[in-house]
Enzyme design. Structure first.
Site, PDB file in Angstrom:
ATOM      1  N   GLY A  31      -1.554   5.916  -2.340  1.00 18.90           N
ATOM      2  CA  GLY A  31      -2.676   5.120  -2.849  1.00 18.90           C
ATOM      3  C   GLY A  31      -2.120   3.647  -3.162  1.00 18.90           C
ATOM      4  O   GLY A  31      -0.981   3.462  -3.310  1.00 18.90           O
ATOM      5  N   TYR A  32      -3.065   3.067  -3.364  1.00 21.29           N
ATOM      6  CA  TYR A  32      -2.785   1.235  -3.791  1.00 21.29           C
ATOM      7  C   TYR A  32      -3.325   0.920  -5.289  1.00 21.29           C
ATOM      8  O   TYR A  32      -4.691   1.412  -5.531  1.00 21.29           O
ATOM      9  CB  TYR A  32      -3.570   0.517  -2.696  1.00 21.29           C
ATOM     10  CG  TYR A  32      -2.829   0.377  -1.664  1.00 21.29           C
ATOM     11  CD1 TYR A  32      -1.413  -0.250  -1.385  1.00 21.29           C
ATOM     12  CD2 TYR A  32      -2.906   1.436  -0.324  1.00 21.29           C
ATOM     13  CE1 TYR A  32      -0.784  -0.307  -0.223  1.00 21.29           C
ATOM     14  CE2 TYR A  32      -2.273   1.476   0.579  1.00 21.29           C
ATOM     15  CZ  TYR A  32      -1.216   0.556   0.962  1.00 21.29           C
ATOM     16  OH  TYR A  32      -0.495   0.789   1.998  1.00 21.29           O
ATOM     17  N   LEU A  33      -2.491   0.538  -5.986  1.00 21.02           N
ATOM     18  CA  LEU A  33      -2.920   0.085  -7.350  1.00 21.02           C
ATOM     19  C   LEU A  33      -3.293  -1.155  -7.394  1.00 21.02           C
ATOM     20  O   LEU A  33      -4.177  -1.729  -8.031  1.00 21.02           O
ATOM     21  CB  LEU A  33      -1.695   0.182  -8.268  1.00 21.02           C
ATOM     22  CG  LEU A  33      -1.054   1.763  -8.652  1.00 21.02           C
ATOM     23  CD1 LEU A  33       0.158   1.953  -9.212  1.00 21.02           C
ATOM     24  CD2 LEU A  33      -2.146   2.463  -9.324  1.00 21.02           C
ATOM     25  N   LEU A  85      -7.022   2.577  -6.074  1.00 29.82           N
ATOM     26  CA  LEU A  85      -8.173   2.290  -5.382  1.00 29.82           C
ATOM     27  C   LEU A  85      -8.790   3.398  -4.625  1.00 29.82           C
ATOM     28  O   LEU A  85      -7.963   4.132  -4.301  1.00 29.82           O
ATOM     29  CB  LEU A  85      -8.110   0.793  -4.881  1.00 29.82           C
ATOM     30  CG  LEU A  85      -7.570  -0.247  -5.666  1.00 29.82           C
ATOM     31  CD1 LEU A  85      -6.923  -1.172  -4.746  1.00 29.82           C
ATOM     32  CD2 LEU A  85      -8.542  -0.857  -6.634  1.00 29.82           C
TER      33      LEU A  85
END
Length: 159
Positions: A31-33, A85
């Protein structure tokens, strides 16, 4: 952990004949912060290990960017995933050797089902590449194939 320049080229994969080669595979959930073009912050579980990675802006050629990665506990990644996100990436990575090179072939699932991309890390941007028959069009400069892009613009919506 050291800060390094990641130099890689990215290709579409024409077919699954790479599975006839000797390979190692592992599941990846990431996942992407942050997906800011100047700095991407990613967390992932890769096999049985957790990582946090920060990547800088890509060069004009799309092949080189600053990368910092640190191993963290899998429990920490799982705790941070809900902060990411939308659009968590699920894929299997196949490490496929070919003529003294190691291709990383990612087979995507979920929202990105049907997408298969191969990456090859290089020592320099001009390094010669031996291409296997299953390797397709180069997409290094096409940001649509960046995992960070796929979180918000999944492959299933491209058509």
């Amino acid at each position: 952990m050291a800060v390094n320049n990641e130099i890689e080229r990215k290709y579409l994969v024409k077919d699954t004949s790479f599975l006839k080669e000797n390979f190692i595979s592992e599941k990846i959930i990431q996942g992407y912060l942050s997906v800011d073009p100047d700095r991407v912050v990613r967390i992932r579980v890769k096999g049985e290990k957790g990582f946090i990675t920060i990547k800088g802006k890509s060069s004009d050629s799309g092949t080189t960017r600053l990368e910092w990665e640190k191993e963290i506990a899998v429990d920490e990644v799982l705790t941070l995933l809900p902060l990411c996100l939308s659009g968590v990436i699920n894929k299997t990575r196949f490490l496929v050797p070919f003529q003294n090179q190691n291709f990383e072939v990612d087979v995507f699932y979920g929202e990105n089902e049907g997408l298969v991309v191969a990456e090859l890390e290089l020592e320099n941007e001009n390094q010669a590449i031996n291409k296997p028959d299953w390797l397709g069009e180069e997409v290094t400069q096409d940001s649509r194939y960046y995992n960070a892009y796929l979180t918000d613009n999944p492959y299933k919506n491209w058509k």
